[in-house]
Design an enzyme around this catalytic site. Structure first.
Site, PDB file in Angstrom:
ATOM      1  N   TYR A   1      -9.396  13.883  -7.776  1.00  0.00           N
ATOM      2  CA  TYR A   1      -8.568  13.118  -8.697  1.00  0.00           C
ATOM      3  C   TYR A   1      -7.940  14.063  -9.795  1.00  0.00           C
ATOM      4  O   TYR A   1      -6.568  13.724 -10.073  1.00  0.00           O
ATOM      5  CB  TYR A   1      -9.540  12.507  -9.513  1.00  0.00           C
ATOM      6  CG  TYR A   1      -8.895  11.172 -10.356  1.00  0.00           C
ATOM      7  CD1 TYR A   1      -8.470   9.932 -10.048  1.00  0.00           C
ATOM      8  CD2 TYR A   1      -8.799  11.489 -11.872  1.00  0.00           C
ATOM      9  CE1 TYR A   1      -7.647   9.076 -10.717  1.00  0.00           C
ATOM     10  CE2 TYR A   1      -8.123  10.522 -12.730  1.00  0.00           C
ATOM     11  CZ  TYR A   1      -7.758   9.355 -12.070  1.00  0.00           C
ATOM     12  OH  TYR A   1      -6.961   8.388 -13.043  1.00  0.00           O
TER      13      TYR A   1
ATOM     14  N   ASP B   1       0.882  -1.366   0.074  1.00  0.00           N
ATOM     15  CA  ASP B   1      -0.025   0.053  -0.027  1.00  0.00           C
ATOM     16  C   ASP B   1       0.804   1.321   0.007  1.00  0.00           C
ATOM     17  O   ASP B   1       1.672   1.453   0.966  1.00  0.00           O
ATOM     18  CB  ASP B   1      -0.976   0.134   1.240  1.00  0.00           C
ATOM     19  CG  ASP B   1      -1.810   1.053   1.191  1.00  0.00           C
ATOM     20  OD1 ASP B   1      -1.671   2.174   0.606  1.00  0.00           O
ATOM     21  OD2 ASP B   1      -2.895   0.977   2.069  1.00  0.00           O
TER      22      ASP B   1
END
Length: 239
Positions: A145, A53
């Site tokens: 984003y 991660d």
């Protein structure tokens, strides 16, 4: 020449196509993945899969150690791992905003910073960041984003200036709408609306993005750094 390559988020979509392409070119490829299991075809190609991660610095460090133990110093890094949590600005939570930046922008910082250590010592390296047409033109419902993907451009150009004297290049690939599981989940009406905005009139194939990454990682691109290469069918032209 077989190089040690790391592709983050390489277990599906664009990342998977990049991993395939570079492995087929003869490189020693490793990928990171956060959840699920990577496709068996990757192990059949000799690709090393490491669970990581990239929002966790310790996991990033451990991933590099695993890759270095098997393939040696990372010579090419492709920062592809990303998430999206789309929502209109007034409905977007702060957690949704920061989570996307933490993965898509800060996660890339961690990955590239770690790779650059070995590249600086070797005075050679290739860094490729996967941004998006959205980071250049914006998109309603994607302020998080778009902010992260736009941030990658400034990040890459700063890295390019810092590391160029050591023969390390840093470039950005900005795909448009690509035929992946994520875009296939859109309704047919929305897919048709998107295609209607693309001058070439179709979605990109992941392999078309991978081909540009493969070029930027090659010796043929030794004199290209700080560039943003669109692979978007003309959707973002002018940005």
């Amino acid at each position: 020449m077989s190089r040690s390559v790391l592709v983050t988020g390489g277990n599906r979509g664009i990342g998977l196509a990049i991993a395939r392409s570079l492995a087929d070119a003869g490189d020693k490829v490793a990928i990171t993945y956060r959840s699920g299991e990577p496709p068996k075809e990757l192990s059949d190609r000799g690709v090393l899969a490491v669970k990581c991660d990239i929002t966790d610095q310790e996991q990033v460090e451990q991933a590099y150690k695993e890759v270095e133990d098997v393939h040696g110093r990372v010579e090419v890094v492709v920062a592809n791992a990303a998430i999206n949590r789309d929502q209109l600005l007034l409905r977007m939570t702060e957690e949704d905003f920061t989570a996307v930046l933490e993965t898509n922008l800060t996660g890339t910082f961690r990955v590239v910073k770690r790779a650059s250590r070995g590249m600086l010592r070797a005075r050679n390296g290739r860094i490729v960041l996967i941004s998006s047409v959205v980071g250049l033109s914006g998109s309603a419902g994607q302020v998080n984003y778009a902010a992260a993907k736009s941030g990658l451009v400034g990040f890459a150009r700063s890295v390019a200036r810092e590391l160029a004297s050591r023969n390390i290049t840093c470039n950005v690939v900005a795909p448009g709408f690509v035929d992946t599981d994520m875009t296939r989940a859109l309704g047919e009406e929305r897919r048709a609306e998107i295609v209607g905005q693309v001058p070439l009139g179709r979605y990109a194939q992941p392999e078309e993005v991978a081909a540009v990454v493969r070029f930027l990682a090659s010796e043929d691109a030794a004199y290209i750094t700080g560039a943003v290469i669109p692979v978007d069918g003309g959707l973002g032209m002018g940005h």
